[in-house]
Scaffold this motif. Structure first.
Motif, mmCIF file in Angstrom:
data_model
loop_
_atom_site.group_PDB
_atom_site.id
_atom_site.type_symbol
_atom_site.label_atom_id
_atom_site.label_comp_id
_atom_site.label_asym_id
_atom_site.label_seq_id
_atom_site.Cartn_x
_atom_site.Cartn_y
_atom_site.Cartn_z
ATOM 1 N N ARG A 220 -3.440 -2.338 -8.884
ATOM 2 C CA ARG A 220 -2.807 -3.528 -8.614
ATOM 3 C C ARG A 220 -1.736 -3.023 -7.620
ATOM 4 N N ARG B 282 -3.354 -2.182 -4.135
ATOM 5 C CA ARG B 282 -3.788 -3.313 -3.399
ATOM 6 C C ARG B 282 -2.657 -4.199 -2.779
ATOM 7 N N LEU B 283 -1.711 -4.531 -3.602
ATOM 8 C CA LEU B 283 -0.642 -5.338 -3.133
ATOM 9 C C LEU B 283 0.151 -4.793 -2.030
ATOM 10 N N LYS C 30 -2.210 -4.855 1.140
ATOM 11 C CA LYS C 30 -2.419 -6.132 1.368
ATOM 12 C C LYS C 30 -0.950 -6.720 2.409
ATOM 13 N N LEU D 27 2.218 -11.761 1.092
ATOM 14 C CA LEU D 27 1.882 -11.814 -0.400
ATOM 15 C C LEU D 27 2.114 -13.213 -0.612
ATOM 16 N N THR D 28 1.565 -13.802 -1.698
ATOM 17 C CA THR D 28 1.790 -15.002 -2.294
ATOM 18 C C THR D 28 2.966 -14.780 -3.168
ATOM 19 N N THR E 121 3.310 -15.474 -6.429
ATOM 20 C CA THR E 121 2.921 -14.600 -7.449
ATOM 21 C C THR E 121 2.532 -13.101 -7.334
ATOM 22 N N GLU E 122 1.966 -12.814 -6.351
ATOM 23 C CA GLU E 122 1.735 -11.351 -5.798
ATOM 24 C C GLU E 122 3.086 -10.821 -5.748
ATOM 25 N N ARG E 123 3.985 -11.383 -5.145
ATOM 26 C CA ARG E 123 5.456 -10.586 -4.859
ATOM 27 C C ARG E 123 5.893 -10.327 -6.310
ATOM 28 N N ASP F 167 4.494 -10.081 -9.224
ATOM 29 C CA ASP F 167 4.025 -9.051 -9.762
ATOM 30 C C ASP F 167 4.034 -7.618 -9.318
ATOM 31 N N LEU F 168 4.196 -7.522 -7.910
ATOM 32 C CA LEU F 168 4.627 -6.148 -7.249
ATOM 33 C C LEU F 168 5.907 -5.954 -7.833
#
Length: 121
Positions: free
Chosen positions: A55, A58-59, A62, A70-71, A73-75, A77-78
């Protein structure tokens, strides 16, 4: 960091350095220092599950260096994954390992975000 394979990893790094022309030209001290940092990094990466490592890769791919890619949520998560890597502890360990004179405990504790042990009673 476990010391059981430490010497073996450094030996392997030395063998690789002899076979790669670019590495052969670097002073041995720099190679050992680079190997130390890589081993510390591996120790911290081992704290992640394979799914978390995937993950994270991938982030980061991206994002391409731009967090706005990044969205929200993705930020988050990272950020959670990076927090699990304990980057402050990584820096403290690397600084202690690479410093020729060592690092005062107070600075090491401050960098790693840990509290000093209580004084003996």
């Amino acid at each position: 960091m476990p010391q059981d394979n430490h010497g073996l990893y450094l030996q392997m790094a030395g063998r690789v350095a002899q076979k790669v022309p670019v590495l052969r030209d670097l002073p041995v001290v720099r190679l050992v220092m680079a190997a130390e940092v890589l081993l510390i990094g591996k120790h911290h990466l081992d704290r992640l599950t394979p799914a978390e490592r995937g993950r994270m890769v991938r982030l980061v791919a991206k994002a391409k260096g731009r967090p706005r890619s990044l969205t929200e949520t993705e930020r988050s998560d990272l950020a959670a994954i990076v927090e699990k890597l304990e980057p402050r502890a990584f820096l403290a360990t690397a600084g202690e390992r690479l410093s020729p004179v060592g690092m005062p405990a107070s600075l090491r504790n401050k960098m790693s975000g840990t509290k000093p042990p209580p004084p003996p009673t």
